[in-house]
Each structure stands twice: as C-alpha cells, then as structure tokens.
Scaffold this motif. Structure first.
Motif, PDB file in Angstrom:
ATOM      1  N   THR A   1       0.777  -1.172   0.240  1.00 18.86           N
ATOM      2  CA  THR A   1       0.043   0.105   0.059  1.00 18.86           C
ATOM      3  C   THR A   1       0.891   1.220   0.145  1.00 18.86           C
ATOM      4  OG1 THR A   1      -0.208  -0.506   2.313  1.00 18.86           O
ATOM      5  CG2 THR A   1      -2.089  -0.908   1.242  1.00 18.86           C
TER       6      THR A   1
ATOM      7  N   GLU B   1       1.929   1.631  -3.661  1.00 15.99           N
ATOM      8  CA  GLU B   1       0.548   2.129  -4.492  1.00 15.99           C
ATOM      9  C   GLU B   1       0.470   3.817  -3.989  1.00 15.99           C
ATOM     10  OE1 GLU B   1      -4.357   1.578  -4.590  1.00 15.99           O
ATOM     11  OE2 GLU B   1      -2.841  -0.140  -3.625  1.00 15.99           O
TER      12      GLU B   1
ATOM     13  N   ARG C   1       0.571   7.200  -6.681  1.00 19.06           N
ATOM     14  CA  ARG C   1      -0.307   8.167  -6.672  1.00 19.06           C
ATOM     15  C   ARG C   1       0.089   9.611  -6.365  1.00 19.06           C
ATOM     16  NH1 ARG C   1      -5.473   5.811  -3.286  1.00 19.06           N
ATOM     17  NH2 ARG C   1      -6.398   7.599  -4.052  1.00 19.06           N
TER      18      ARG C   1
END
Length: 457
Positions: A170, A173, A177
């Motif tokens: 995470t 990820e 972003r």
C-alpha cells in the motif's frame, strides 16, 4: 505615503479582513497568483483593492522576494494578512521589514515542513510518533512495527494527497498516486510539488480535532476547540467542523497546544493546531497551521461569540492589542459543512441550499468537470449553520446537508454524504477550568444522531 494593508493571495475569508482594513482608512494592496473571486459571500467587491500585484508563482522565491522589497519601499505598511501556506514566509519577511511582530521567515519555512516539524517535536518531548521521508521509506525491505501510517506532502495544504498505508504494497501504491500529484487546484498543486518530498508518519489513534488560537507577541489566547466531521468511507477527508467543541480532555489539549507553540517559536498571529486525541494516552500533533482556520471558520467564530471576528484578525495583523474579553463566553454553536457531489456526478451542477443556512457558496463553477473522487478538494459547496446548543446545531447541520440538492436531487444518504464523528459533538459538555473559568456541569445530551456516532479512528 498612505498607510497600506497588504494581503498575500486574497481569497475566501481574507475578504472580510480586507474590508475591515479598508474601513480603517488603509490602502489595500493584494499580491495574487489567482484572479480575485468576483461572486459569492467572499467575492471581492469593486473598489476594495487599490493595488493588485500579479504573482507568477509563489514557488519563485527570487521574484516574490523582490516584490516584497518593492512593496516595502513604496508603502508605509501598517498591517499584513495571509491564509495560504505558500505565502506565509513572504508575509513574515514583509512584516520584519515593516517592524511588525512576526514569526520569522526562516522559522516559518521550518514549521511548514512536515518532515522537520515532527523531528523538532520529538526532540522537545512533545511527540512519540515516528516518521521518515518517503525516499527513505521506499528503501525498506519490510514494513516496520508501526501499525498504520499516513503518507502526506512535506508541504501540504487542504488535506490534499494524504494516504493511509499499512504495508509495503500500500505504501508503493500510495507513492505512485502521490507522484502523479492529481490536485485540481493549480495554486495548491504548485505549493505541494514545489517542495517535492513526501513524509510517512506513524498513524496516531484517536479523534481528530483542532485548537483555535490568537497569539499576540508570545501570549497564546485560545478561542476554543473545533470538532470534526469526516467522510465515513475515508476518514482522512474532513467534511465538517463544529465550534466551540467541549471535549472531556479540553484542558490537556489546550495545554499541549500552548507547549507546541513555545517549542516551535510561533509568537504572533492566528493559528490552528490539529491534534489526535485518544480516550487516554498521548495527545499528538497532526498539523500546525500558522494561520486562521480556513473556508468559513471566521464566520463560524463570529456566530459563536456574537462578534465580527475579522476585527480581531485585523488588530493582530496591524500589531495592535485587541479586546479579547469575549473569549470563554460563546453564546451559540456553529457548524460548517463541506459537500461532495454524488458518486455518479461528472460535471458541476446547480446546488440549492435549505433556507436555514448562512454563508452558502459554491466551490466550483457550473459545468466544470468533476474528478469522480471524494477528496476534500473535490467539495462542490459549503455552508454555515448555527444554533443555541451543540446538540441542536449537530442535528441541524446533518439535516441541512441531507436536504441540500445537487442537480435537483437531495444529497440525502448517498455514499459521499455519510459521515463519521465523535459522540461528543452532540453533547453540551462543559469542562470546568478548560479556558480559565468554571462553566458548570454537563447540561444534557439531546438530539444525538445515530448515524455513525463514534470517533472516526
């Protein structure tokens, strides 16, 4: 030279301060990157600004430094006001040149850097949270024993590009972003991207709230606490504020806030300290805003105290000692709500508010494409509503956001309109001694909503 009052990036509630300064006979000078807003409750009326100085980018320190020196040379600057993070160091520089009390340009840059501020607080014994830069975290081969963490820009604003992570997967990820920097507002994007670094902080458990203060040459005067409403589907996204907010740990929270001011050398101007408060255990700083609370909070403060809060802000801006006898005696409660569009909306459409609200305004022009996300910067409208008690204003605020229509349809309980909040927001709870006086005992708990009435973390 006519006495000048200088505003850095005049927008939102700053218009109220500009009007107050104008009424005092000062020449209004505004340095702006964005065009002046012409409509809505914070529209800039014709003739308010005497001199508009265009700014290409607030990240261009050389250009802005030159503009600041020129303003000082051409004007007798008697006051300044800023409410956008990127402008605060420049405001401090002008205040120093003009002989006005200020927090120091170099010190402000350090306080605005979320990587440096956490280290300073740990060294002062005021934080137990661990943190690293994103660059360091991306070198990890395994997730540390932190539990959850929050990735956020080192120079952040508006809760933009904040991500909750709990594993290496995470984290990577969220990092991707973050690098995409999908921020719609160019002003905010420029500020965030200008620094470039992101910070990973150990997540603090508890309830998010803030301490609103006016600092006059080193003395911290606390206005009160502000409670939060957050998006149920993503508690990082703030959707509403309640002021004043009486929390069972108010006295401890206020003392911690004053200690943080001292540790960071913030000695003058309005401030908002966001903290995470567990039922028991350490109170942790989440963000230090060296400015007044944003959006329409100045209106909410005025509603609560029965004052024009911009008069106090203007006094501070001019280095004048203001009459603060109203503190500790709020007569009403106010709620400020941000509204997201329904999930299926693709373009900004007309918004109709219920009649009970004040300061209603749209956040985007009609027809503008919408992101399809549900971040704080995706809000399409906002309003303020007030009532005699916390219980009444809590119920009225939730009812008003449900009744507001977007493109002719009530927002109701669509997924982007469901909130989490502390049960204390619906309580008229007084804390003896929290602000230096005894306000009595708890006076009741009525009108409590059942919708997710619990702390959001």
């Amino acid at each position: 030279m006519q006495q000048a009052f200088v505003l850095f990036e005049l927008l939102n509630h700053m218009v109220l301060v500009a009007k107050e300064a104008k009424a005092r006979g000062h020449r209004i000078v505004a340095l702006n990157q964005d065009p002046l807003r012409e409509s809505g409750p914070f529209g800039v009326p014709e003739g308010l600004v005497d001199e508009l100085i265009p700014v290409d980018s607030w990240s261009d320190q050389e250009q802005i430094g030159k503009l600041v020196r020129e303003v000082h040379e051409r004007h007798d600057v008697v006051g300044t006001y800023a409410a956008f993070e990127a402008t605060l160091p420049y405001e401090a520089a002008l205040r120093s040149l003009a002989g006005l009390p200020n927090n120091g340009e170099t010190n402000l840059r350090a306080v605005l850097d979320k990587a440096r501020i956490r280290t300073a607080l740990r060294q002062a014994g005021l934080s137990e949270l661990r943190s690293v830069t994103l660059s360091e975290a991306l070198e990890w081969r395994e997730w540390p024993g932190w539990g959850g963490a929050v990735l956020k820009p080192a120079n952040g604003t508006g809760s933009s590009l904040c991500f909750r992570v709990s594993s290496l997967a995470t984290l990577h990820e969220a990092a991707a972003r973050a690098r995409a920097a999908a921020v719609v507002n160019p002003l905010m994007k420029d500020y965030i991207v200008g620094h470039g670094e992101f910070v990973l902080e150990q997540e603090a458990a508890g309830e998010l709230l803030s301490v609103e203060s006016l600092v006059d040459r080193g003395e911290v005067h606390v206005l009160g606490l502000t409670g939060r409403y957050v998006l149920a589907s993503d508690p990082v996204v703030e959707m509403g504020l309640q002021f004043p907010y009486h929390h069972p740990r108010s006295a401890e929270i206020i003392e911690k806030a004053k200690a943080i001011h001292r540790a960071l050398g913030i000695t003058h101007g309005p401030t908002q300290i966001e903290v995470m408060v567990p039922v028991t255990g350490p109170i942790e700083l989440i963000d230090f805003n060296v400015r007044s609370a944003g959006t329409a909070s100045v209106v909410s403060f005025g509603e609560a105290f029965g004052t024009r809060h911009e008069t106090v802000l203007t006094d501070l801006a001019c280095g004048l000692t203001s009459d603060l006898s109203f503190l500790g005696r709020p007569t009403r409660h106010a709620v400020e709500m941000l509204l997201l569009p329904p999930p299926e909306a693709t373009h900004m459409a007309p918004v109709v508010f219920p009649g009970a609200v004040t300061c209603p305004r749209l956040a985007k022009p009609l027809g503008q494409p919408l992101s399809g996300r549900a971040d704080q910067l995706d809000a399409v409208a906002m309003f303020v509503i007030s009532a005699d008690t916390a219980a009444e204003v809590h119920a009225a605020g939730l009812a008003a956001r449900r009744a507001t229509t977007f493109n002719g349809v009530a927002l109701g309980d669509n997924p982007n309109n469901v909130l989490h909040y502390s049960e204390h927001l619906a309580e008229d709870l007084s804390v003896p001694g929290a602000l230096g006086e005894d306000r009595g005992d708890r006076v009741g708990q009525t009108g409590v909503e059942t919708e997710s009435a619990r702390p959001h973390r």
